[in-house]
Design a protein around this motif. Structure first.
Motif, PDB file in Angstrom:
ATOM      1  N   GLY A   1       0.920  -1.245   0.049  1.00 20.84           N
ATOM      2  CA  GLY A   1       0.056  -0.072   0.145  1.00 20.84           C
ATOM      3  C   GLY A   1       0.955   1.219   0.065  1.00 20.84           C
ATOM      4  O   GLY A   1       2.078   1.229   0.155  1.00 20.84           O
ATOM      5  N   GLN A   2       0.212   2.346  -0.108  1.00 21.65           N
ATOM      6  CA  GLN A   2       0.961   3.614  -0.373  1.00 21.65           C
ATOM      7  C   GLN A   2       1.263   4.212   0.771  1.00 21.65           C
ATOM      8  O   GLN A   2       2.239   4.965   1.049  1.00 21.65           O
ATOM      9  N   THR A   3       0.283   4.439   1.926  1.00 22.77           N
ATOM     10  CA  THR A   3       0.677   5.405   2.971  1.00 22.77           C
ATOM     11  C   THR A   3       0.056   4.441   4.284  1.00 22.77           C
ATOM     12  O   THR A   3      -0.512   3.695   4.373  1.00 22.77           O
ATOM     13  N   ARG A   4       0.893   5.042   5.424  1.00 20.48           N
ATOM     14  CA  ARG A   4       0.499   4.717   6.868  1.00 20.48           C
ATOM     15  C   ARG A   4       0.993   5.816   7.556  1.00 20.48           C
ATOM     16  O   ARG A   4       1.503   6.673   7.346  1.00 20.48           O
ATOM     17  N   ILE A   5       0.197   5.899   8.832  1.00 17.38           N
ATOM     18  CA  ILE A   5       0.436   7.053   9.751  1.00 17.38           C
ATOM     19  C   ILE A   5       1.533   6.870  10.580  1.00 17.38           C
ATOM     20  O   ILE A   5       1.448   5.532  10.949  1.00 17.38           O
ATOM     21  N   ILE A   6       2.345   7.467  10.907  1.00 21.46           N
ATOM     22  CA  ILE A   6       3.355   7.502  11.958  1.00 21.46           C
ATOM     23  C   ILE A   6       3.263   8.568  12.884  1.00 21.46           C
ATOM     24  O   ILE A   6       2.913   9.686  12.750  1.00 21.46           O
TER      25      ILE A   6
ATOM     26  N   LEU B   1       3.906   7.949   6.101  1.00 18.98           N
ATOM     27  CA  LEU B   1       4.984   7.132   5.463  1.00 18.98           C
ATOM     28  C   LEU B   1       4.407   6.566   4.454  1.00 18.98           C
ATOM     29  O   LEU B   1       3.234   6.095   4.111  1.00 18.98           O
ATOM     30  N   ARG B   2       5.296   6.836   3.278  1.00 14.24           N
ATOM     31  CA  ARG B   2       5.069   6.180   1.907  1.00 14.24           C
ATOM     32  C   ARG B   2       5.279   4.723   2.020  1.00 14.24           C
ATOM     33  O   ARG B   2       6.164   4.417   1.684  1.00 14.24           O
ATOM     34  N   ALA B   3       4.193   3.719   2.563  1.00 16.98           N
ATOM     35  CA  ALA B   3       4.769   2.505   2.582  1.00 16.98           C
ATOM     36  C   ALA B   3       5.458   1.676   1.766  1.00 16.98           C
ATOM     37  O   ALA B   3       6.401   1.135   1.839  1.00 16.98           O
ATOM     38  N   ASP B   4       4.758   1.560   0.449  1.00 17.28           N
ATOM     39  CA  ASP B   4       5.728   0.816  -0.476  1.00 17.28           C
ATOM     40  C   ASP B   4       7.048   1.606  -0.983  1.00 17.28           C
ATOM     41  O   ASP B   4       8.015   0.527  -1.020  1.00 17.28           O
ATOM     42  N   LYS B   5       7.263   2.680  -0.820  1.00 13.73           N
ATOM     43  CA  LYS B   5       8.615   3.288  -1.001  1.00 13.73           C
ATOM     44  C   LYS B   5       9.473   2.997   0.238  1.00 13.73           C
ATOM     45  O   LYS B   5      10.674   3.041  -0.048  1.00 13.73           O
TER      46      LYS B   5
ATOM     47  N   PRO C   1      -5.152  12.046   4.525  1.00 14.89           N
ATOM     48  CA  PRO C   1      -5.709  12.807   3.261  1.00 14.89           C
ATOM     49  C   PRO C   1      -5.267  12.543   2.028  1.00 14.89           C
ATOM     50  O   PRO C   1      -4.598  11.380   1.897  1.00 14.89           O
ATOM     51  N   GLU C   2      -5.722  13.096   0.937  1.00 14.11           N
ATOM     52  CA  GLU C   2      -5.440  12.822  -0.518  1.00 14.11           C
ATOM     53  C   GLU C   2      -4.153  12.614  -0.862  1.00 14.11           C
ATOM     54  O   GLU C   2      -3.775  13.662  -1.669  1.00 14.11           O
ATOM     55  N   LEU C   3      -3.526  11.814  -0.534  1.00 16.95           N
ATOM     56  CA  LEU C   3      -1.966  11.622  -0.782  1.00 16.95           C
ATOM     57  C   LEU C   3      -1.916  10.520  -1.976  1.00 16.95           C
ATOM     58  O   LEU C   3      -0.973  10.735  -2.730  1.00 16.95           O
ATOM     59  N   GLU C   4      -2.664   9.474  -1.927  1.00 19.42           N
ATOM     60  CA  GLU C   4      -2.733   8.252  -3.051  1.00 19.42           C
ATOM     61  C   GLU C   4      -3.361   8.960  -4.307  1.00 19.42           C
ATOM     62  O   GLU C   4      -2.885   8.747  -5.316  1.00 19.42           O
ATOM     63  N   TYR C   5      -4.642   9.314  -4.048  1.00 21.53           N
ATOM     64  CA  TYR C   5      -5.647   9.677  -5.151  1.00 21.53           C
ATOM     65  C   TYR C   5      -5.979  11.077  -5.082  1.00 21.53           C
ATOM     66  O   TYR C   5      -6.494  11.465  -3.850  1.00 21.53           O
TER      67      TYR C   5
END
Length: 307
Positions: free
Chosen positions: A68-73, A175-179, A286-290
């Motif tokens: 996935g693209q995002t996670r909260i830290i 955090l940009r999870a996949d990255k 928030p709208e970071l992925e799409y």
């Protein structure tokens, strides 16, 4: 005494007629936990140990907990242990970002909200953060409880009941999870680490040299190590249970993910991540992925109340 060999080499070991590779360390599971473990093993060592990172599925994939693209830290947790380790976690992510040149951490405030059911959890979060700030005065942790007026002024995009309490952590982020996973693995390989994906571990045999057995390229395969770390996520019990007298209480949790379309003529989306600490048990990004889509995740979907 641990024998340290070249990070790019292995020692052939003859076991039951099978020629196996031997490493100083083997890490099972190449999600973010396993990848960080392998990376840390080679990163700080004066003499680089040989480290093998095994992954069940071909990389990259979406079959584990780290895709996935995002996670909260965040620093704001309702328990002292997690609160105490997060300043170090933030520093490590910042170091990785600086060393790799890849943007993996996006600073973003975190809104914590709670109705009466979540008051105790909110109080615990505040207490843990204050305790940690007293222990680590240099740690960058900024948590503020909002008054009703401040909540409505800072977050006019949402409607809250008179029962809601709120805090904002301005030192949280995304955090940009996949990255993150790809970058940690890339840095690990730069330091001589070895990744072998598509290796399904079927059993672990303890001993002076730990034997890891499995299947690789549709054939039986074995590797050995002086030490082993198991970071296999949902599959950990399968490997760990046979090694212990009692079963560990490991549980795989299903997280539901939705994307909420932001109305063009509406008040907009909350400009922060958020966590509902009350009965909702859900959180959002928030709208970071799409574009124009707010990510909403949760466990107890039946308790959600959408107005």
């Amino acid at each position: 005494m641990l024998h340290v060999c070249s990070a790019n080499a292995f020692s052939p070991v003859e076991t039951r007629g099978i020629n196996m590779e031997h490493y100083d360390y083997i890490v099972v599971g190449a999600g973010i936990e396993g990848s960080w473990t392998a990376y840390q093993l080679v990163k700080g060592a004066e003499k680089k140990p040989s480290v093998l990172l095994l992954e069940r599925f071909p990389l990259p994939h979406s079959r584990g907990s780290s895709h996935g693209q995002t996670r909260i830290i965040r620093n704001a947790y309702p328990d002292a242990f997690h609160t105490s380790i997060m300043p170090t976690a933030f520093r490590e992510w910042q170091k990785l970002q600086a060393e790799s040149g890849v943007d993996v951490l996006v600073p973003k405030p975190l809104l914590l909200i709670a109705n009466e059911e979540g008051y105790k959890k909110m109080d615990k979060i505040i207490a843990c953060v204050n305790e940690e700030k007293a222990k680590q005065p240099d740690a960058d942790i900024q948590l503020k409880e909002l008054s009703r007026e401040e909540l409505e002024t800072e977050f006019p995009q949402a409607k809250f009941s008179s029962q809601h309490r709120a805090c904002v952590e301005h030192t949280a982020g995304i955090l940009r999870a996949d990255k993150c996973v790809a970058t940690v693995q890339s840095e690990f390989k730069k330091l001589g680490g070895v990744i072998r994906d598509g290796f399904e571990v079927t059993s672990v045999v303890p001993g002076e040299r730990v034997t890891v057995r499995g299947r690789f390229n549709n054939q039986a395969a074995s590797v050995t190590a002086s030490k082993l770390a198991i970071c296999a996520g949902p599959w950990a019990s399968k490997l760990i249970d046979p090694l212990l007298p009692t079963k560990l209480p490991l549980e795989a949790l299903r997280i539901l993910v939705f994307y909420w379309k932001i109305k063009e003529n509406g008040p907009g989306a909350i400009p922060s991540t958020f966590i509902d600490c009350g009965e909702g048990d859900f959180w959002g990004i928030p709208e970071l992925e799409y574009p124009h889509m707010y990510k909403v995740c949760g466990r107890r979907i039946t308790s959600w109340k959408i107005i």
